[in-house]
Design a protein around this motif. Structure first.
Motif, PDB file in Angstrom:
ATOM      1  N   ALA A 128       0.833  -1.202   0.000  1.00 43.37           N
ATOM      2  CA  ALA A 128       0.000   0.000   0.000  1.00 43.37           C
ATOM      3  C   ALA A 128       0.866   1.250   0.000  1.00 43.37           C
ATOM      4  O   ALA A 128       0.536   2.251  -0.650  1.00 43.37           O
ATOM      5  N   ASP A 129       1.992   1.207   0.718  1.00 40.33           N
ATOM      6  CA  ASP A 129       2.858   2.376   0.787  1.00 40.33           C
ATOM      7  C   ASP A 129       3.539   2.631  -0.552  1.00 40.33           C
ATOM      8  O   ASP A 129       3.657   3.786  -0.991  1.00 40.33           O
ATOM      9  N   LEU A 130       3.979   1.570  -1.219  1.00 41.15           N
ATOM     10  CA  LEU A 130       4.591   1.738  -2.534  1.00 41.15           C
ATOM     11  C   LEU A 130       3.583   2.300  -3.536  1.00 41.15           C
ATOM     12  O   LEU A 130       3.926   3.172  -4.355  1.00 41.15           O
ATOM     13  N   ALA A 131       2.340   1.832  -3.445  1.00 40.85           N
ATOM     14  CA  ALA A 131       1.301   2.353  -4.338  1.00 40.85           C
ATOM     15  C   ALA A 131       1.043   3.826  -4.059  1.00 40.85           C
ATOM     16  O   ALA A 131       0.875   4.636  -4.990  1.00 40.85           O
ATOM     17  N   ALA A 132       1.009   4.195  -2.765  1.00 46.42           N
ATOM     18  CA  ALA A 132       0.776   5.588  -2.396  1.00 46.42           C
ATOM     19  C   ALA A 132       1.896   6.487  -2.912  1.00 46.42           C
ATOM     20  O   ALA A 132       1.675   7.668  -3.201  1.00 46.42           O
TER      21      ALA A 132
END
Length: 426
Positions: free
Chosen positions: A285-289
């Motif tokens: 999720a953090d990489l996507a954000a």
């Protein structure tokens, strides 16, 4: 460090916050002491990003499911709940608990249970059908002397390696390593290709996460779990061999690891200054954000078929001001609808196995399938396998090992064994 959220005046936390040198933020909502019995103060460290979005979704569901009760935000920010746990501990010692608080499910609750600080929820598990909705392995890990004291809102997987696809391609690495030896060879290949720190690594608890994956790979799930029950001895040849492998792994990591938290280590991966990072699946999720999508992921070599889990959960504290409202919050957290709305946004997966994959990412759908079929193994780094004090002691031992000029595996093994002797019962 920042702290945000509502800390009402009736909680008198200024002295506590000062004592732990935290900056807690301004209030959101009324601080009127008499506003009262219908408020449910929910204490978390979900302050931003996907976790904040997930909390907001839970609040919306709670508002619908629990008319007559009002959510009160008791958030305290800080990586992995470090700050929140300090504030919470001080409040509980002052007999001033919030109505409910976030805690990692499992052994992290041991001290609170022993002190009678949290209430048994076994009856709620029966009436809400949770024994059928959660996997038996999770139920087993949550059960203490026949009772269950927390309700998990989600499940994260810890034993995941994330890789920068371009960095691997540039070095000619085209296959996913299936064994630890193969992984070590790939790390060596990256260094020869000019990647100074092939393995991105952060401080204390992130090093403990890495060690746990190495131990699972070397010992298997049953013997790994036995390290925290006394069934497996830390002073064994298998553990020593795993520690030797761990020492090799950190030799491929960034020299400033002890000064970084996981997002800073993650940035090494994003920037192409590292090829791999071992981190829980909140990284997706953090990489996507951060709009970084040139990555791939795989379970840590040698741990296929093992799901090392951690779960954020909520409890009913002894002395909660609004126990009825807290039970309604817990029921919302446990519900299929609540788990769906929360986890889609947070990037984790439901603890329940009866939630369909509609609306979840491809990674989450795959993780949900693994959660149903893989062998669940708890994590000390995230409180499901050991108490907070034990975790702190292991972090200290690994920190000392990380900073030592000479990496003495025998000394590390002795330190870990001595620590276990203090906490294993029986």
């Amino acid at each position: 460090m920042n702290g945000v959220g509502m800390l009402s005046t009736r909680r008198a936390l200024a002295a506590v916050v000062s004592a732990v040198t935290l900056l807690t933020a301004s209030a959101c909502g009324s601080a009127d002491e008499d506003a009262g019995a219908t408020k449910v103060e929910v204490f978390t460290w979900w302050a931003e990003g996907g976790e904040k979005a997930g909390l907001d979704a839970l609040v919306g569901r709670f508002t619908t499911d629990c008319p007559g009760h009002e959510f009160e935000n008791g958030v305290v920010a800080g990586g992995a709940g470090v700050n929140a746990k300090q504030v919470l501990g001080a409040r509980i010692e002052q007999n001033d608990p919030p109505d409910t608080f976030q805690v990692h499910a499992g052994a992290e609750l041991a001290d609170y249970i022993a002190a009678g600080r949290v209430q048994d929820l076994s009856g709620e598990y029966d009436s809400w059908g949770l024994r059928q909705a959660f996997p038996q392995g999770l139920i087993d890990d949550l059960t203490v002397a026949g009772k269950i004291y927390s309700v998990p809102s989600n499940v994260h997987r810890a034993n995941v390696v994330w890789a920068n696809s371009q960095v691997l391609s540039d070095a000619g690495i085209v296959r996913t390593p299936k064994t630890l030896d193969a992984f070590l060879k790939d790390l060596a290949t990256l260094r020869r290709a000019g990647v100074e720190s092939p393995l991105a690594l952060g401080r204390d608890w992130t090093q403990l996460m890495l060690l746990e994956s190495v131990l699972i790979s070397g010992l298997g799930p049953k013997r790994f779990a036995g390290l925290f029950t006394g069934d497996t001895k830390w002073q064994s040849r298998a553990v020593r061999d795993a520690l030797a492998d761990y020492a090799q792994l950190i030799s491929f990591s960034n020299p400033d690891r002890d000064a970084l938290d996981w997002p800073q280590a993650e940035q090494l991966l994003i920037d192409g200054r590292a090829g791999y990072q071992l981190m829980g699946d909140w990284l997706a999720a953090d990489l996507a954000a951060k709009n970084f999508r040139a990555y791939e992921s795989f379970t840590f070599p040698g741990t296929d078929g093992v799901f090392q889990w951690l779960a954020d959960s909520f409890v009913l504290p002894a002395g909660a001001t609004n126990a009825e409202g807290t039970r309604c919050w817990l029921k919302t957290v446990a519900s299929a609808e609540g788990q769906r709305e929360f986890n889609i946004r947070k990037g984790s997966i439901p603890a329940r196995t009866d939630v369909t994959g509609d609306g979840f990412s491809a990674y989450q759908v795959a993780a949900m399938k693994d959660w149903e079929s893989d062998t669940p193994v708890p994590s000390c780094a995230h409180g499901s396998a050991c108490s907070q004090d034990w975790q702190n002691a292991l972090n200290a031992a690994l920190g000392a090992f990380s900073t030592a000029p000479e990496k003495n595996v025998t000394a590390l093994q002795n330190a870990l064994a001595a620590t276990a002797a203090q906490y294993v019962k029986g």
